[in-house]
Scaffold this active site. Structure first.
Site, PDB file in Angstrom:
ATOM      1  N   SER A 127       0.937  -1.342   0.070  1.00 51.69           N
ATOM      2  CA  SER A 127      -0.031  -0.161  -0.089  1.00 51.69           C
ATOM      3  C   SER A 127       0.714   1.176  -0.095  1.00 51.69           C
ATOM      4  CB  SER A 127      -1.138  -0.026   1.087  1.00 51.69           C
ATOM      5  OG  SER A 127      -2.082   0.799   1.089  1.00 51.69           O
ATOM      6  N   ASP A 151      -0.476  -4.896  -3.637  1.00 49.70           N
ATOM      7  CA  ASP A 151      -1.773  -4.282  -3.632  1.00 49.70           C
ATOM      8  C   ASP A 151      -1.817  -2.794  -3.793  1.00 49.70           C
ATOM      9  OD1 ASP A 151      -4.123  -5.764  -3.951  1.00 49.70           O
ATOM     10  OD2 ASP A 151      -4.911  -4.360  -2.150  1.00 49.70           O
ATOM     11  N   HIS A 293      -6.656  -6.931   0.752  1.00 50.24           N
ATOM     12  CA  HIS A 293      -5.590  -5.918   0.611  1.00 50.24           C
ATOM     13  C   HIS A 293      -4.193  -6.049   1.411  1.00 50.24           C
ATOM     14  CE1 HIS A 293      -3.821  -1.853  -0.249  1.00 50.24           C
ATOM     15  NE2 HIS A 293      -3.883  -1.514   1.334  1.00 50.24           N
TER      16      HIS A 293
END
Length: 325
Positions: A127, A151, A293
């Site tokens: 992220s 992700d 995620h």
């Protein structure tokens, strides 16, 4: 949950939960003084039989998390590793300018890697950490031998998957107990899937104030809360949307190291986002895994195994003693 003896006391328990039959690694908290008076904090893990081994894999977490999110992945990895608390998170200092974007965070992270490792790293970021890792690899190629982005892409819709983060942290910033935080994490489908895992995550991501109230340790929650409760625009960038700008594509295009995108099939990166990633970074690889995620928390064993292969854990790139105290 009772307080642990130290922050690494959970490692044996986590190894048992994951079915990892190996001695827990040696863990150490590191602190680096930055030129402007702030500090950068990190965790260094080395195998039990090689406590002085220098890290060969460095991990950067996502917004609202901290270095301990990688614990089980590092257990599965089985190699010397460094996990950095991004500025404004964990035990690293908050930024007065509220600038939690990749290019601003990258110099601090690069300083930590330079201080705490002795060879180019397999740099892994999830992220916000993924975009920061790309910025580090672009600006300091001497520190990175390979890049793994988990992700995230610069082009994902900030009003789609990332709203989960914004909404989760937009609630109160202080609580009567950590149990309340655990309940909130579980209600959002966060925390790793079990209450015990959520308790560990909340323990590492919160602190008890002198007045007895519990608050999030990271600045991100306080910014998200301020943005959601203020009737006037909050000074500073949107804590979610501002990390997804065009500069991220520029950084990825400038990365010379081999690059892999790992996307969770239930995560934030859609198939269209992945196709755009390959269009923009045509020499990269894209891998889709069965996860949401937070891949490092949902499938840490699979992720650790994949990273071990990339890092030469089969013996092609053996680790060595750092020679540092």
């Amino acid at each position: 949950m009772s307080d642990p003896i130290d922050e690494f006391s959970f490692l044996s328990e986590q190894a048992g939960e994951a079915g990892i039959d190996a001695p827990a690694p040696h863990g150490e908290r590191l602190t680096l003084d930055l030129p402007d008076g702030r500090t950068l904090s990190a965790l260094r893990y080395s195998p039990a039989d090689a406590p002085d081994a220098a890290p060969i894999v460095t991990f950067l977490h996502g917004a609202g998390l901290n270095a301990h999110t990688w614990d089980t992945t590092i257990l599965a990895l089985g190699l010397p590793a460094l996990a950095v608390d991004l500025p404004g998170h964990g035990d690293s200092s908050w930024r007065d300018d509220l600038a939690y974007v990749a290019r601003v965070l990258a110099p601090d992270v690069a300083a930590g890697i330079a201080a705490w490792t002795d060879a180019p790293q397999l740099l892994v970021g999830q992220s916000l950490g993924g975009l920061t890792a790309a910025a580090v690899a672009a600006s300091r190629p001497d520190l990175v031998c390979e890049l793994v982005v988990i992700d995230i892409t610069p082009g994902i819709d900030p009003d789609a998957g990332p709203t989960q983060i914004r909404d989760f942290f937009a609630g109160p910033v202080d609580w009567a107990s950590r149990d309340e935080l655990v309940d909130r994490a579980l209600s959002f489908g966060l925390g790793g899937g079990t209450r015990r895992k959520a308790e560990r995550g909340v323990y590492f991501n919160s602190r008890i104030r002198p007045d007895g109230r519990v608050e999030w340790k990271h600045h991100f929650a306080h910014l998200a809360n301020a943005a959601s409760t203020s009737s006037v625009p909050v000074e500073g960038p949107d804590a979610v949307a501002s990390v997804l700008g065009e500069s991220g594509w520029e950084d990825l295009a400038a990365v010379a190291a081999p690059t892999t995108l790992i996307r969770g099939e239930r995560g934030y990166v859609t198939e269209e986002d992945a196709a755009e990633f390959l269009r923009r970074v045509p020499e990269a690889s894209v891998v889709t895994v069965s996860s949401g995620h937070n891949v490092q928390e949902e499938i840490p064993i699979e992720l650790g195994g994949r990273l071990r292969t990339l890092a030469g854990g089969d013996g092609t790139r053996p680790f060595r003693d750092s020679g540092k105290p």
